[in-house]
Design a protein around this motif. Structure first.
Motif, PDB file in Angstrom:
ATOM      1  N   ILE A 120      17.171   5.636   4.047  1.00 28.66           N
ATOM      2  CA  ILE A 120      16.595   5.599   2.697  1.00 28.66           C
ATOM      3  C   ILE A 120      16.848   6.930   1.986  1.00 28.66           C
ATOM      4  CG2 ILE A 120      14.394   5.459   1.442  1.00 28.66           C
ATOM      5  CD1 ILE A 120      13.643   3.216   3.409  1.00 28.66           C
ATOM      6  N   GLU A 125      15.414  -3.556  -3.250  1.00 34.01           N
ATOM      7  CA  GLU A 125      14.120  -4.132  -2.861  1.00 34.01           C
ATOM      8  C   GLU A 125      13.950  -5.538  -3.470  1.00 34.01           C
ATOM      9  OE1 GLU A 125      10.914  -0.680  -1.959  1.00 34.01           O
ATOM     10  OE2 GLU A 125      11.282  -0.986  -4.069  1.00 34.01           O
ATOM     11  N   ARG A 161      10.695  10.365   3.674  1.00 28.05           N
ATOM     12  CA  ARG A 161      10.361   9.721   2.408  1.00 28.05           C
ATOM     13  C   ARG A 161      10.788  10.615   1.244  1.00 28.05           C
ATOM     14  NH1 ARG A 161       6.243   8.268   6.211  1.00 28.05           N
ATOM     15  NH2 ARG A 161       5.761   6.043   6.145  1.00 28.05           N
ATOM     16  N   PRO A 162      11.871  10.221   0.579  1.00 21.63           N
ATOM     17  CA  PRO A 162      12.466  11.079  -0.455  1.00 21.63           C
ATOM     18  C   PRO A 162      11.495  11.460  -1.569  1.00 21.63           C
ATOM     19  CG  PRO A 162      13.485   8.869  -0.423  1.00 21.63           C
ATOM     20  CD  PRO A 162      12.645   8.977   0.789  1.00 21.63           C
ATOM     21  N   GLY A 214       6.212   1.249  -0.284  1.00 20.35           N
ATOM     22  CA  GLY A 214       5.054   1.602  -1.109  1.00 20.35           C
ATOM     23  C   GLY A 214       5.264   1.465  -2.606  1.00 20.35           C
ATOM     24  N   GLY A 215       6.522   1.602  -3.058  1.00 18.73           N
ATOM     25  CA  GLY A 215       6.781   1.558  -4.498  1.00 18.73           C
ATOM     26  C   GLY A 215       7.195   0.181  -4.983  1.00 18.73           C
ATOM     27  N   LYS A 272       1.155   0.071   6.928  1.00 18.45           N
ATOM     28  CA  LYS A 272       1.722  -1.277   6.774  1.00 18.45           C
ATOM     29  C   LYS A 272       2.596  -1.672   7.958  1.00 18.45           C
ATOM     30  CE  LYS A 272       3.467   0.379   3.246  1.00 18.45           C
ATOM     31  NZ  LYS A 272       4.035   1.022   2.122  1.00 18.45           N
ATOM     32  N   PHE A 280      17.858   1.824  -5.318  1.00 20.06           N
ATOM     33  CA  PHE A 280      17.001   1.395  -4.204  1.00 20.06           C
ATOM     34  C   PHE A 280      16.054   0.288  -4.660  1.00 20.06           C
ATOM     35  CE2 PHE A 280      12.984   1.787  -1.806  1.00 20.06           C
ATOM     36  CZ  PHE A 280      13.453   1.550  -0.520  1.00 20.06           C
ATOM     37  N   ARG A 281      15.510   0.430  -5.868  1.00 21.65           N
ATOM     38  CA  ARG A 281      14.576  -0.596  -6.384  1.00 21.65           C
ATOM     39  C   ARG A 281      15.275  -1.941  -6.577  1.00 21.65           C
ATOM     40  NH1 ARG A 281      10.327   1.686  -4.458  1.00 21.65           N
ATOM     41  NH2 ARG A 281      10.005   3.786  -5.223  1.00 21.65           N
ATOM     42  N   ASP A 314      11.940  -2.114   4.076  1.00 21.48           N
ATOM     43  CA  ASP A 314      12.717  -0.870   4.247  1.00 21.48           C
ATOM     44  C   ASP A 314      13.738  -1.034   5.381  1.00 21.48           C
ATOM     45  OD1 ASP A 314      11.395   0.514   2.261  1.00 21.48           O
ATOM     46  OD2 ASP A 314      10.019   1.541   3.618  1.00 21.48           O
ATOM     47  N   GLY A 373       0.830  -1.204   0.000  1.00 19.85           N
ATOM     48  CA  GLY A 373       0.000   0.000   0.000  1.00 19.85           C
ATOM     49  C   GLY A 373       0.856   1.241   0.000  1.00 19.85           C
ATOM     50  N   PHE A 374       0.199   2.355  -0.162  1.00 21.96           N
ATOM     51  CA  PHE A 374       0.885   3.642  -0.288  1.00 21.96           C
ATOM     52  C   PHE A 374       1.634   3.975   1.009  1.00 21.96           C
ATOM     53  CE2 PHE A 374       1.497   8.121  -1.193  1.00 21.96           C
ATOM     54  CZ  PHE A 374       1.634   8.129  -2.569  1.00 21.96           C
ATOM     55  N   MET A 375       2.667   4.804   0.886  1.00 19.96           N
ATOM     56  CA  MET A 375       3.350   5.318   2.079  1.00 19.96           C
ATOM     57  C   MET A 375       2.314   5.871   3.053  1.00 19.96           C
ATOM     58  SD  MET A 375       6.306   7.545   0.131  1.00 19.96           S
ATOM     59  CE  MET A 375       5.594   7.756  -1.501  1.00 19.96           C
ATOM     60  N   PHE A 377      18.715   7.161  -1.668  1.00 21.49           N
ATOM     61  CA  PHE A 377      18.144   7.872  -2.829  1.00 21.49           C
ATOM     62  C   PHE A 377      19.071   8.997  -3.275  1.00 21.49           C
ATOM     63  CE2 PHE A 377      13.607   6.981  -4.066  1.00 21.49           C
ATOM     64  CZ  PHE A 377      13.412   5.844  -3.300  1.00 21.49           C
TER      65      PHE A 377
HETATM   66  C1  S3P Z   1       8.535   4.464  -1.121  1.00 18.79           C
HETATM   67  C2  S3P Z   1       7.999   4.088   0.092  1.00 18.79           C
HETATM   68  C3  S3P Z   1       8.790   4.009   1.320  1.00 18.79           C
HETATM   69  C4  S3P Z   1      10.250   3.697   0.986  1.00 18.79           C
HETATM   70  C5  S3P Z   1      10.781   4.676   0.002  1.00 18.79           C
HETATM   71  C6  S3P Z   1       9.979   4.696  -1.312  1.00 18.79           C
HETATM   72  C7  S3P Z   1       7.638   4.572  -2.316  1.00 18.79           C
HETATM   73  O1  S3P Z   1       8.277   3.000   2.186  1.00 18.79           O
HETATM   74  O2  S3P Z   1      10.363   2.386   0.492  1.00 18.79           O
HETATM   75  O3  S3P Z   1      10.759   5.953   0.583  1.00 18.79           O
HETATM   76  O4  S3P Z   1       8.133   4.586  -3.447  1.00 18.79           O
HETATM   77  O5  S3P Z   1       6.393   4.609  -2.114  1.00 18.79           O
HETATM   78  P1  S3P Z   1       6.875   3.150   3.016  1.00 18.79           P
HETATM   79  O6  S3P Z   1       5.779   2.812   2.067  1.00 18.79           O
HETATM   80  O7  S3P Z   1       7.026   2.129   4.087  1.00 18.79           O
HETATM   81  O8  S3P Z   1       6.818   4.530   3.514  1.00 18.79           O
END
Ligand code: S3P
Length: 168
Positions: free
Chosen positions: A43, A59, A118-119, A80-81, A14, A55-56, A32, A8-10, A47
């Motif tokens: 993080i 993950e 969150r960058p 979230g991403g 979660k 970063f991806r 994370d 889910g979204f930031m 970034f």
């Molecule tokens: C991101 C969400 C962050 C973290 C990073 C990028 C995103 O995690 O992985 O800053 O792309 O949505 P949370 O969803 O736990 O904040």
């Protein structure tokens, strides 16, 4: 118990729900946190120094390692991403049941205003930025989810009850 993956979204909760499930017999892990620990930097630093693409990659590496470990009984909160990358979506399904914590933009704006960690949210108007990213991601979240839970006005106990029913 089958693994549960929270997507889910930031700011959708979660990690908080993950910690709560950690007190209900699951072992809680957060992608994370694993990345920050491995890299020994924040993080924001990752970034800023190496960029989002790097970063991806981290993950995906973490997901692969979790798959290889083959551990059960985990509740895994993912960034979230993370589900945006197709390869990751396949790995998520390999890992367990994917639960999307769906949260309204209004709630996210309230929770994320003033966030410094969150960058992707540091530039521009926060609401515009959240709307933009949500627009890009909402179908992906819904498509990859085995279970969709609307989180607004629902307690962790309620969400836990839904999850328990859905994964048994
Ligand atoms: C991101 C969400 C962050 C973290 C990073 C990028 C995103 O995690 O992985 O800053 O792309 O949505 P949370 O969803 O736990 O904040």
């Amino acid at each position: 118990m089958k693994n549960i993956i929270l997507i889910g979204f930031m700011g959708c909760g979660k990690s908080s729900l993950g910690r709560f499930l950690g007190r209900k017999g699951y072992h809680f892990v957060d992608t994370d946190d694993i990345i920050v620990q491995k890299e020994n930097r924040s993080i924001n630093d990752i970034f800023a120094t190496d960029g989002e693409a790097y970063f991806r990659e981290l993950e995906t590496k973490v997901l692969k390692e979790l798959c290889e470990q083959g551990e059960k009984n985990l509740v895994i909160s993912v960034g979230g991403g993370l589900p945006v990358k197709e390869e990751n979506r396949e790995l998520l399904h390999e890992l367990g049941k994917v639960v999307y914590l769906r949260t309204t933009v209004e709630t996210l704006v309230k929770r994320l205003s003033g966030d410094k960690k969150r960058p992707l949210l540091q530039n521009g108007n926060i609401e515009t930025r959240i709307r933009e990213l949500m627009e890009q991601r909402k179908d992906i979240y819904e498509d990859v989810a085995d279970i969709i839970l609307d989180t607004d006005n629902r307690s962790f106990e309620m969400l836990y009850a839904y999850i328990r029913k859905a994964v048994r």
